[in-house]
Design a protein around this motif. Structure first.
Motif, PDB file in Angstrom:
ATOM      1  N   GLU A  45     -15.248   3.062   7.399  1.00  0.00           N
ATOM      2  CA  GLU A  45     -14.025   3.247   6.612  1.00  0.00           C
ATOM      3  C   GLU A  45     -14.232   4.313   5.539  1.00  0.00           C
ATOM      4  N   THR A  46     -13.270   5.213   5.434  1.00  0.00           N
ATOM      5  CA  THR A  46     -13.264   6.324   4.458  1.00  0.00           C
ATOM      6  C   THR A  46     -14.666   6.898   4.242  1.00  0.00           C
ATOM      7  N   SER A 101     -10.579   9.425   3.409  1.00  0.00           N
ATOM      8  CA  SER A 101      -9.573   9.278   2.375  1.00  0.00           C
ATOM      9  C   SER A 101      -8.694  10.514   2.501  1.00  0.00           C
ATOM     10  N   ASN A 113      -5.699   5.664   3.048  1.00  0.00           N
ATOM     11  CA  ASN A 113      -6.909   5.230   3.741  1.00  0.00           C
ATOM     12  C   ASN A 113      -6.632   5.429   5.227  1.00  0.00           C
ATOM     13  N   PRO A 133      -3.135  -1.286   1.856  1.00  0.00           N
ATOM     14  CA  PRO A 133      -4.431  -1.337   1.171  1.00  0.00           C
ATOM     15  C   PRO A 133      -4.716  -2.765   0.702  1.00  0.00           C
ATOM     16  N   GLU A 137      -7.952  -2.064  -3.435  1.00  0.00           N
ATOM     17  CA  GLU A 137      -7.698  -0.760  -2.816  1.00  0.00           C
ATOM     18  C   GLU A 137      -6.312  -0.226  -3.182  1.00  0.00           C
ATOM     19  N   TRP A 141      -5.049   3.784  -2.920  1.00  0.00           N
ATOM     20  CA  TRP A 141      -4.334   4.303  -1.753  1.00  0.00           C
ATOM     21  C   TRP A 141      -2.914   3.777  -1.654  1.00  0.00           C
TER      22      TRP A 141
END
Length: 353
Positions: A45-46, A101, A113, A133, A137, A141
């Motif tokens: 992730e990201t 991102s 995201n 998100p 988060e 985002w």
């Protein structure tokens, strides 16, 4: 016969908040995985430029500088960093799933995201923005949309994916099942702090991710690639240098793991948690067939006359602009519409006086 191939789950740290250096590290990892025979390489992730773990550690009023750095090093979906990854995928002849991102082209601080699935020809097959998100988060985002709820039909199988907490969303998961998904990629952060050590009961993301991955693979009868981020010493040191009181939070929060799950929900292949590296597994899609006899939730084991799911895959935009002025043809009356002066129709029964 269905495809068989080798998959790679990248369990690696980014170069913290440095998009260019992280992109080059990703390229090096892709080359290593391709050399080992992997045809599909999945990043966390990201991965570019980092997961914003600081949002869990301090109040939002203390994190403005981190957000500014995150925005600066986030990437455009059609920007040079993504182009570099796409070009390398094409050169190596591999497929790549990578978390980014994503920076909005119309907002300097607008971020998503996102995850990209890139084909072996270097083309982006699926561009997905996380629907919602999760927890803190939301301080980083924006919500995404359904445009990326797609399964790519590739040479090695039908590949889909969801980001982190989306794998807890039954409808998002079913949207991919209903498109014949055979390989499911789930991407995760390196850690998920929810409590201070003194509070007890910190979120065990290894157990949670295993449950979610196994549930999806068992229900969909697919293979799962679970790829999680990794916190290296450089990332840890930078966070602790800011505030040494959070060292215990970081050090006592369970680290995420990267692994693979088969269509029965069992873990297969390599598993990495405490060491940075690349996990590998052999994927044989023929093993997705037999379990469909037991439960096929997108086939016979459902009641489509009772349940009806509609999915909006429209890409959301901040505004719709209509710049074209009406043409002369569109404003000129047609003969049927034309009216001769003085020839207005009289009301029925009127004498005209």
């Amino acid at each position: 016969m269905l495809p068989r191939f080798k998959a790679a789950a990248v369990h690696a740290a980014p170069v913290f908040l440095d998009r260019q250096a992280t992109t080059e590290k990703a390229v090096a990892i892709m080359r290593e995985a391709a050399k080992a025979g992997a045809e599909l390489v999945a990043f966390p992730e990201t991965y570019i430029p980092a997961f914003p773990v600081w949002a869990a550690l301090w109040a939002p009023i203390d994190n403005h500088d981190f957000f500014v750095r995150m925005a600066e090093h986030s990437v455009l979906a059609d920007g040079p960093e993504v182009a570099r990854i796409c070009a390398e995928a094409r050169a190596l002849g591999i497929m790549v799933s990578i978390g980014i991102s994503e920076r909005s082209p119309v907002s300097a601080g607008g971020l998503w995201n996102s995850n990209l699935l890139i084909g072996e020809d270097g083309e982006i097959l699926v561009h997905h923005r996380k629907l919602v998100p999760t927890f803190y988060e939301k301080l980083i985002w924006s919500s995404g949309d359904g445009a990326g709820l797609k399964v790519a039909d590739t040479r090695i199988g039908r590949i889909g994916g969801l980001i982190c907490g989306e794998n807890t969303n039954p409808l998002a998961r079913y949207a991919l099942m209903a498109q014949g998904e055979q390989v499911h990629i789930s991407s995760w952060p390196p850690m998920w702090p929810t409590r201070r050590p003194s509070g007890g009961g910190n979120f065990n993301n290894v157990a949670a991710n295993r449950i979610r991955a196994s549930a999806h693979c068992f229900e969909a009868k697919v293979f799962g690639i679970v790829t999680a981020g990794y916190m290296d010493a450089a990332m840890r040191d930078e966070l602790i240098a800011r505030d040494r009181t959070i060292a215990d939070v970081i050090d006592q929060t369970p680290r995420a793991a990267s692994f693979f799950v088969d269509p029965t929900g069992e873990v297969v292949g390599d598993l990495l948690q405490d060491d940075e590296g690349i996990a590998y597994a052999e994927i044989d899609l023929n093993r997705c067939v037999e379990p469909k006899q037991f439960h096929d939730v997108v086939g016979y084991y459902n009641r489509f006359d009772i349940f009806d799911l509609s999915i909006n895959r429209t890409r959301l935009t901040p505004a719709k602009f209509h710049d074209d002025a009406p043409s002369a043809a569109s404003t000129t009356p047609t003969p049927a519409d034309a009216v001769t002066p003085g020839a207005m129709q009289k009301p029925e029964g009127s004498s005209g006086r």
